[in-house]
Design a protein around this motif. Structure first.
Motif, PDB file in Angstrom:
ATOM      1  N   LEU A  30     -80.760 -61.433  56.326  1.00 47.11           N
ATOM      2  CA  LEU A  30     -79.968 -60.485  55.552  1.00 47.11           C
ATOM      3  C   LEU A  30     -80.453 -60.395  54.112  1.00 47.11           C
ATOM      4  CD1 LEU A  30     -76.301 -60.924  56.815  1.00 47.11           C
ATOM      5  CD2 LEU A  30     -77.585 -58.798  56.657  1.00 47.11           C
ATOM      6  N   GLN A  31     -80.826 -61.523  53.543  1.00 45.37           N
ATOM      7  CA  GLN A  31     -81.329 -61.511  52.175  1.00 45.37           C
ATOM      8  C   GLN A  31     -82.598 -60.664  52.070  1.00 45.37           C
ATOM      9  OE1 GLN A  31     -81.566 -65.765  51.577  1.00 45.37           O
ATOM     10  NE2 GLN A  31     -79.626 -65.835  50.473  1.00 45.37           N
ATOM     11  N   LYS A  32     -83.467 -60.765  53.076  1.00 39.13           N
ATOM     12  CA  LYS A  32     -84.683 -59.949  53.086  1.00 39.13           C
ATOM     13  C   LYS A  32     -84.345 -58.471  53.280  1.00 39.13           C
ATOM     14  CE  LYS A  32     -87.801 -63.545  54.829  1.00 39.13           C
ATOM     15  NZ  LYS A  32     -88.653 -63.995  55.964  1.00 39.13           N
ATOM     16  N   LEU A  33     -83.379 -58.175  54.168  1.00 35.84           N
ATOM     17  CA  LEU A  33     -82.980 -56.789  54.388  1.00 35.84           C
ATOM     18  C   LEU A  33     -82.367 -56.179  53.130  1.00 35.84           C
ATOM     19  CD1 LEU A  33     -81.429 -56.791  57.979  1.00 35.84           C
ATOM     20  CD2 LEU A  33     -83.349 -55.409  57.191  1.00 35.84           C
TER      21      LEU A  33
ATOM     22  N   LEU B  21     -78.720 -45.176  52.299  1.00 37.72           N
ATOM     23  CA  LEU B  21     -79.295 -46.500  52.013  1.00 37.72           C
ATOM     24  C   LEU B  21     -78.295 -47.379  51.279  1.00 37.72           C
ATOM     25  CD1 LEU B  21     -82.923 -45.482  50.988  1.00 37.72           C
ATOM     26  CD2 LEU B  21     -82.293 -46.916  52.941  1.00 37.72           C
ATOM     27  N   TYR B  22     -77.556 -46.786  50.327  1.00 36.26           N
ATOM     28  CA  TYR B  22     -76.568 -47.567  49.583  1.00 36.26           C
ATOM     29  C   TYR B  22     -75.407 -47.994  50.498  1.00 36.26           C
ATOM     30  CZ  TYR B  22     -78.555 -47.116  44.928  1.00 36.26           C
ATOM     31  OH  TYR B  22     -79.362 -47.236  43.829  1.00 36.26           O
ATOM     32  N   ALA B  23     -75.045 -47.132  51.430  1.00 36.16           N
ATOM     33  CA  ALA B  23     -73.992 -47.489  52.390  1.00 36.16           C
ATOM     34  C   ALA B  23     -74.453 -48.644  53.280  1.00 36.16           C
ATOM     35  CB  ALA B  23     -73.634 -46.270  53.244  1.00 36.16           C
ATOM     36  N   ARG B  24     -75.702 -48.582  53.714  1.00 39.21           N
ATOM     37  CA  ARG B  24     -76.265 -49.658  54.524  1.00 39.21           C
ATOM     38  C   ARG B  24     -76.342 -50.960  53.716  1.00 39.21           C
ATOM     39  NH1 ARG B  24     -81.897 -48.129  56.871  1.00 39.21           N
ATOM     40  NH2 ARG B  24     -80.640 -46.323  57.509  1.00 39.21           N
ATOM     41  N   LEU B  25     -76.691 -50.814  52.450  1.00 38.21           N
ATOM     42  CA  LEU B  25     -76.796 -51.971  51.568  1.00 38.21           C
ATOM     43  C   LEU B  25     -75.442 -52.662  51.416  1.00 38.21           C
ATOM     44  CD1 LEU B  25     -78.626 -53.602  49.677  1.00 38.21           C
ATOM     45  CD2 LEU B  25     -78.083 -51.971  47.863  1.00 38.21           C
ATOM     46  N   GLN B  26     -74.395 -51.885  51.262  1.00 37.89           N
ATOM     47  CA  GLN B  26     -73.051 -52.466  51.134  1.00 37.89           C
ATOM     48  C   GLN B  26     -72.650 -53.203  52.404  1.00 37.89           C
ATOM     49  OE1 GLN B  26     -72.943 -52.226  47.696  1.00 37.89           O
ATOM     50  NE2 GLN B  26     -70.774 -52.327  48.221  1.00 37.89           N
ATOM     51  N   GLU B  27     -73.032 -52.644  53.554  1.00 38.79           N
ATOM     52  CA  GLU B  27     -72.716 -53.303  54.825  1.00 38.79           C
ATOM     53  C   GLU B  27     -73.462 -54.624  54.944  1.00 38.79           C
ATOM     54  OE1 GLU B  27     -71.086 -53.961  58.651  1.00 38.79           O
ATOM     55  OE2 GLU B  27     -70.483 -52.787  56.912  1.00 38.79           O
ATOM     56  N   TYR B  28     -74.736 -54.650  54.548  1.00 39.96           N
ATOM     57  CA  TYR B  28     -75.506 -55.891  54.571  1.00 39.96           C
ATOM     58  C   TYR B  28     -74.884 -56.936  53.650  1.00 39.96           C
ATOM     59  CZ  TYR B  28     -79.336 -53.412  56.963  1.00 39.96           C
ATOM     60  OH  TYR B  28     -80.093 -52.708  57.860  1.00 39.96           O
ATOM     61  N   ARG B  29     -74.465 -56.509  52.464  1.00 43.34           N
ATOM     62  CA  ARG B  29     -73.852 -57.443  51.511  1.00 43.34           C
ATOM     63  C   ARG B  29     -72.540 -57.996  52.036  1.00 43.34           C
ATOM     64  NH1 ARG B  29     -75.168 -53.773  46.133  1.00 43.34           N
ATOM     65  NH2 ARG B  29     -77.206 -54.736  45.630  1.00 43.34           N
ATOM     66  N   ARG B  30     -71.782 -57.140  52.725  1.00 50.60           N
ATOM     67  CA  ARG B  30     -70.523 -57.605  53.318  1.00 50.60           C
ATOM     68  C   ARG B  30     -70.787 -58.665  54.389  1.00 50.60           C
ATOM     69  NH1 ARG B  30     -67.845 -57.115  57.699  1.00 50.60           N
ATOM     70  NH2 ARG B  30     -69.318 -55.611  58.612  1.00 50.60           N
ATOM     71  N   LYS B  31     -71.774 -58.399  55.237  1.00 50.86           N
ATOM     72  CA  LYS B  31     -72.113 -59.357  56.290  1.00 50.86           C
ATOM     73  C   LYS B  31     -72.623 -60.666  55.688  1.00 50.86           C
ATOM     74  CE  LYS B  31     -73.249 -56.024  59.942  1.00 50.86           C
ATOM     75  NZ  LYS B  31     -74.311 -55.482  60.821  1.00 50.86           N
ATOM     76  N   LEU B  32     -73.417 -60.572  54.620  1.00 55.07           N
ATOM     77  CA  LEU B  32     -73.931 -61.774  53.976  1.00 55.07           C
ATOM     78  C   LEU B  32     -72.795 -62.605  53.403  1.00 55.07           C
ATOM     79  CD1 LEU B  32     -76.299 -63.491  53.028  1.00 55.07           C
ATOM     80  CD2 LEU B  32     -76.444 -62.050  50.983  1.00 55.07           C
ATOM     81  N   GLU B  33     -71.817 -61.950  52.791  1.00 61.34           N
ATOM     82  CA  GLU B  33     -70.674 -62.676  52.240  1.00 61.34           C
ATOM     83  C   GLU B  33     -69.902 -63.397  53.338  1.00 61.34           C
ATOM     84  OE1 GLU B  33     -66.691 -61.877  49.481  1.00 61.34           O
ATOM     85  OE2 GLU B  33     -68.088 -60.250  49.911  1.00 61.34           O
ATOM     86  N   GLU B  34     -69.743 -62.746  54.476  1.00 65.01           N
ATOM     87  CA  GLU B  34     -69.053 -63.372  55.608  1.00 65.01           C
ATOM     88  C   GLU B  34     -69.815 -64.613  56.066  1.00 65.01           C
ATOM     89  OE1 GLU B  34     -68.638 -60.510  58.671  1.00 65.01           O
ATOM     90  OE2 GLU B  34     -67.031 -59.382  57.676  1.00 65.01           O
ATOM     91  N   LEU B  35     -71.133 -64.487  56.187  1.00 66.92           N
ATOM     92  CA  LEU B  35     -71.943 -65.627  56.627  1.00 66.92           C
ATOM     93  C   LEU B  35     -71.860 -66.774  55.627  1.00 66.92           C
ATOM     94  CD1 LEU B  35     -75.185 -63.951  58.032  1.00 66.92           C
ATOM     95  CD2 LEU B  35     -73.272 -64.898  59.306  1.00 66.92           C
ATOM     96  N   GLN B  36     -71.891 -66.445  54.358  1.00 70.03           N
ATOM     97  CA  GLN B  36     -71.854 -67.491  53.330  1.00 70.03           C
ATOM     98  C   GLN B  36     -70.499 -68.177  53.260  1.00 70.03           C
ATOM     99  OE1 GLN B  36     -73.290 -65.153  50.022  1.00 70.03           O
ATOM    100  NE2 GLN B  36     -75.363 -65.972  50.233  1.00 70.03           N
ATOM    101  N   GLN B  37     -69.481 -67.546  53.867  1.00 70.07           N
ATOM    102  CA  GLN B  37     -68.169 -68.179  53.995  1.00 70.07           C
ATOM    103  C   GLN B  37     -68.025 -68.869  55.351  1.00 70.07           C
ATOM    104  OE1 GLN B  37     -65.484 -64.920  53.285  1.00 70.07           O
ATOM    105  NE2 GLN B  37     -65.825 -64.928  51.069  1.00 70.07           N
ATOM    106  N   HIS B  38     -69.173 -68.966  56.061  1.00 70.22           N
ATOM    107  CA  HIS B  38     -69.279 -69.678  57.329  1.00 70.22           C
ATOM    108  C   HIS B  38     -68.537 -68.985  58.465  1.00 70.22           C
ATOM    109  CE1 HIS B  38     -69.616 -73.426  54.549  1.00 70.22           C
ATOM    110  NE2 HIS B  38     -70.653 -72.630  54.455  1.00 70.22           N
ATOM    111  N   GLU B  39     -68.279 -67.676  58.313  1.00 64.24           N
ATOM    112  CA  GLU B  39     -67.713 -66.906  59.415  1.00 64.24           C
ATOM    113  C   GLU B  39     -68.893 -66.472  60.283  1.00 64.24           C
ATOM    114  OE1 GLU B  39     -65.389 -63.780  57.805  1.00 64.24           O
ATOM    115  OE2 GLU B  39     -64.299 -65.087  56.447  1.00 64.24           O
ATOM    116  N   HIS B  40     -69.435 -67.441  61.029  1.00 67.44           N
ATOM    117  CA  HIS B  40     -70.747 -67.215  61.641  1.00 67.44           C
ATOM    118  C   HIS B  40     -70.666 -66.862  63.118  1.00 67.44           C
ATOM    119  CE1 HIS B  40     -74.619 -68.632  63.538  1.00 67.44           C
ATOM    120  NE2 HIS B  40     -75.008 -67.689  62.717  1.00 67.44           N
ATOM    121  N   LYS B  41     -71.299 -65.751  63.451  1.00 68.60           N
ATOM    122  CA  LYS B  41     -71.569 -65.392  64.845  1.00 68.60           C
ATOM    123  C   LYS B  41     -73.013 -64.916  64.870  1.00 68.60           C
ATOM    124  CE  LYS B  41     -66.851 -63.949  65.951  1.00 68.60           C
ATOM    125  NZ  LYS B  41     -65.984 -62.831  66.407  1.00 68.60           N
TER     126      LYS B  41
END
Length: 216
Positions: free
Chosen positions: A168-171, A191-211
């Motif tokens: 996600l960080q690379k994306l 692209l900005y909409a996609r970027l926001q979605e990637y950032r949201r997913k990254l935040e979830e992962l960093q909070q250990h909400e991992h799937k």
């Protein structure tokens, strides 16, 4: 510092030619093995007996190998082949001048960064060889801070978490660069909409909400 108990010390040289002949490698990789590797030693053999462990484990032995290199660019497929074709678990210490690196195979090859030899560290931690191996995997393979802190997850889940965070960080970096360059407003918005979605997913992962996920 890497210091294992004296009872584990082997310091047995592995003849490069003998190892080379038994590896399943392409001709090009065999040539790299011969040209890049200087010496290989089995430095330590970690067993239940040599470590005086009380608990049993499915892992019978972990061998610690030192490999002196003529240059740092050793193809990881060589290490992977050595590890996959050995009956024991292996931890590699790669040495090139004063720069050292640790590597091991756990589903895939993991390598630590090259660092000064005096900074390199690997600790024994566990009551059996299975726990010790997981500790080695954690010390060598887990480099993302968030994945490292996810102690409620198994080692495999934490490695998956680390992989997803890095993807996600690379994306995010790639999408940010594309958005800055895009001239058409509609495509830039997408692209900005996609970027926001990637950032949201990254935040979830960093909070250990991992799937385990796939990213596009």
């Amino acid at each position: 510092m890497i210091e294992f108990p004296n009872a584990t010390v082997a310091h047995r040289r592995m003849p490069k030619d003998a190892l080379y002949k038994h590896l399943t490698l392409t001709s090009a990789l065999k040539e790299k093995f011969v040209s890049d590797v200087d010496r290989i030693f089995v430095e330590n053999c970690l067993t239940k007996e040599s470590l005086n462990l009380a608990d049993d484990s499915e892992i019978a032995e972990i061998d610690f190998l030192s490999i002196s290199l003529k240059k740092q660019e050793l193809d990881g497929k060589v290490l992977e082949a050595i590890a996959r074709q050995n009956p024991h678990k292996l931890v590699f210490l790669l040495m090139c001048g004063d720069s050292w690196q640790l590597a091991l195979y756990h589903g895939k090859l993991y390598r630590s960064p090259w660092i000064d030899r005096e900074q390199l560290d690997l600790e024994l931690d566990g009551t059996n060889l299975g726990e010790i191996w997981e500790s080695f995997v954690e010390q060598v393979a887990l480099r993302d801070e968030q994945a490292g802190k996810a102690e409620s997850l198994s080692i495999e889940e934490r490695l998956d978490l680390q992989e997803d965070i890095m993807k996600l960080q690379k994306l995010i970096a790639k999408t940010e660069a594309a958005a800055w360059k895009e001239q058409q407003p509609k495509k830039q918005y997408e692209l900005y909409a996609r970027l926001q979605e990637y950032r949201r997913k990254l935040e979830e992962l960093q909070q250990h909400e991992h799937k385990k996920q796939s990213f596009k």
